[in-house]
Design a protein around this motif. Structure first.
Motif, PDB file in Angstrom:
ATOM      1  N   ILE A   1      63.085  76.280  16.092  1.00  0.00           N
ATOM      2  CA  ILE A   1      64.489  76.225  16.486  1.00  0.00           C
ATOM      3  C   ILE A   1      65.384  76.853  15.416  1.00  0.00           C
ATOM      4  O   ILE A   1      66.388  77.502  15.736  1.00  0.00           O
ATOM      5  CB  ILE A   1      64.897  74.776  16.787  1.00  0.00           C
TER       6      ILE A   1
ATOM      7  N   ASP B   1      54.514  71.754  19.542  1.00  0.00           N
ATOM      8  CA  ASP B   1      54.996  70.637  20.347  1.00  0.00           C
ATOM      9  C   ASP B   1      55.874  71.170  21.477  1.00  0.00           C
ATOM     10  O   ASP B   1      56.959  71.701  21.216  1.00  0.00           O
ATOM     11  CB  ASP B   1      55.796  69.675  19.462  1.00  0.00           C
TER      12      ASP B   1
ATOM     13  N   SER C   1      57.790  69.732  23.399  1.00  0.00           N
ATOM     14  CA  SER C   1      59.101  69.089  23.468  1.00  0.00           C
ATOM     15  C   SER C   1      60.144  69.837  22.651  1.00  0.00           C
ATOM     16  O   SER C   1      61.349  69.788  22.957  1.00  0.00           O
ATOM     17  CB  SER C   1      59.008  67.631  22.993  1.00  0.00           C
ATOM     18  N   LEU C   2      59.699  70.561  21.621  1.00  0.00           N
ATOM     19  CA  LEU C   2      60.641  71.350  20.827  1.00  0.00           C
ATOM     20  C   LEU C   2      61.126  72.571  21.596  1.00  0.00           C
ATOM     21  O   LEU C   2      62.264  73.011  21.428  1.00  0.00           O
ATOM     22  CB  LEU C   2      59.987  71.766  19.512  1.00  0.00           C
TER      23      LEU C   2
ATOM     24  N   VAL D   1      61.451  72.553  24.866  1.00  0.00           N
ATOM     25  CA  VAL D   1      62.395  71.940  25.797  1.00  0.00           C
ATOM     26  C   VAL D   1      63.738  71.704  25.102  1.00  0.00           C
ATOM     27  O   VAL D   1      64.806  71.962  25.670  1.00  0.00           O
ATOM     28  CB  VAL D   1      61.826  70.615  26.349  1.00  0.00           C
ATOM     29  N   GLU D   2      63.674  71.232  23.874  1.00  0.00           N
ATOM     30  CA  GLU D   2      64.909  71.019  23.102  1.00  0.00           C
ATOM     31  C   GLU D   2      65.670  72.329  22.916  1.00  0.00           C
ATOM     32  O   GLU D   2      66.902  72.374  23.051  1.00  0.00           O
ATOM     33  CB  GLU D   2      64.562  70.411  21.739  1.00  0.00           C
ATOM     34  N   ALA D   3      64.931  73.400  22.606  1.00  0.00           N
ATOM     35  CA  ALA D   3      65.575  74.706  22.415  1.00  0.00           C
ATOM     36  C   ALA D   3      66.227  75.191  23.712  1.00  0.00           C
ATOM     37  O   ALA D   3      67.363  75.696  23.704  1.00  0.00           O
ATOM     38  CB  ALA D   3      64.546  75.722  21.933  1.00  0.00           C
TER      39      ALA D   3
ATOM     40  N   GLN E   1      67.294  73.373  26.137  1.00  0.00           N
ATOM     41  CA  GLN E   1      68.457  72.530  26.404  1.00  0.00           C
ATOM     42  C   GLN E   1      69.653  72.981  25.573  1.00  0.00           C
ATOM     43  O   GLN E   1      70.793  73.000  26.060  1.00  0.00           O
ATOM     44  CB  GLN E   1      68.130  71.062  26.100  1.00  0.00           C
ATOM     45  N   LYS E   2      69.409  73.359  24.326  1.00  0.00           N
ATOM     46  CA  LYS E   2      70.494  73.840  23.477  1.00  0.00           C
ATOM     47  C   LYS E   2      71.086  75.145  24.028  1.00  0.00           C
ATOM     48  O   LYS E   2      72.302  75.341  24.010  1.00  0.00           O
ATOM     49  CB  LYS E   2      69.993  74.052  22.042  1.00  0.00           C
TER      50      LYS E   2
ATOM     51  N   ASP F   1      73.175  74.263  26.970  1.00  0.00           N
ATOM     52  CA  ASP F   1      74.428  73.617  26.564  1.00  0.00           C
ATOM     53  C   ASP F   1      75.401  74.567  25.875  1.00  0.00           C
ATOM     54  O   ASP F   1      76.497  74.155  25.470  1.00  0.00           O
ATOM     55  CB  ASP F   1      74.130  72.436  25.635  1.00  0.00           C
TER      56      ASP F   1
ATOM     57  N   CYS G   1      58.515  74.310  32.410  1.00  0.00           N
ATOM     58  CA  CYS G   1      59.850  74.628  31.894  1.00  0.00           C
ATOM     59  C   CYS G   1      60.709  75.305  32.955  1.00  0.00           C
ATOM     60  O   CYS G   1      61.922  75.055  33.038  1.00  0.00           O
ATOM     61  CB  CYS G   1      59.738  75.508  30.649  1.00  0.00           C
TER      62      CYS G   1
END
Length: 229
Positions: free
Chosen positions: A94, A129, A131-132, A134-136, A138-139, A142, A180
């Motif tokens: 990220i 991971d 989930s990282l 997915v976090e990226a 999402q950012k 957003d 994703c």
């Protein structure tokens, strides 16, 4: 065989929906130009300094040549990478997105990225991971990275003679992409950059949309330049 003959041989075997990225690291600008004259338009480079020198020269005559950064990218090389490339396919953390956004914003350039996912080779980079990733995403959703356009995923299969392990690596990436895409329908995450000179046939069978081939096009690499980047 010539670069043109090698390119024609590979392209005859590729389905229409699979793009060829000609990996030109450690090859000269003249060899890239020879490939362009044979109809190749998309190139991949691992090392930013080498790529910049080479493609600044190439694009004087062939401005439409497309460059993708496919090697692990250090933050101090991001500014130059964003300047010269159309896409960065090796986003593996990220923090790298933070720097890509910072540098792309400075020149108001929209740049495509692929998320590199670690699927098997111990020595290779990539998100480990999911989930990282997915976090990226999402950012990006957003609005944290307005100059970054996510387009899909990249991986490198393990170096092994076991085709089942290679196939499993590609399936793992495809499954991640499918999940994703389901979770983030507002993005086009269709790109799967997987498969190289030794395993691209398996990659295509498993859904690759982009194969990265170097040696089978350009021949053996000259590693004498390896320490200059």
């Amino acid at each position: 065989m010539s670069i043109k003959e090698n390119l024609n041989n590979i392209k005859k075997q590729l389905p229409d929906n699979v793009r060829l990225v000609a990996v030109s690291k450690f090859h000269t600008a003249q060899e890239v130009i020879e490939a362009i004259q044979a109809g190749q338009t998309v190139f991949g480079e691992n090392r930013v300094q080498e790529a910049a020198a080479k493609f600044d020269e190439v694009k004087k005559s062939f401005p439409n040549a497309s460059l993708r950064i496919i090697g692990q990218l250090q933050r101090n090389k991001v500014k130059e990478a964003v300047r010269i490339a159309d896409a960065i396919d090796s986003v593996d953390r990220i923090e790298l997105l933070d720097e890509i956004e910072k540098q792309a914003a400075k020149i108001d350039k929209k740049i495509q990225v692929l998320f590199e996912f670690h699927t098997g080779e111990e020595s290779k980079s990539g998100f480990e991971d999911p989930s990282l990733i997915v976090e990226a995403l999402q950012k990006i959703k957003d609005g944290a990275y307005p100059h970054i356009e996510p387009r899909g995923f990249m991986t490198m299969a393990p170096f092994t003679e076991d085709k089942n392990l290679v196939r499993a690596s590609f399936k793992k990436l495809r499954d991640l992409r499918d999940q994703c895409q389901k979770d983030f329908p507002e993005f086009d995450l269709s790109e799967l950059s997987m498969g190289m000179s030794g395993d691209w046939q398996i990659a295509v069978e498993e859904g690759s949309t982009m194969v990265r081939i170097g040696t089978a096009i350009f021949g053996a690499r000259d590693y004498s330049q390896a320490k200059k980047d």
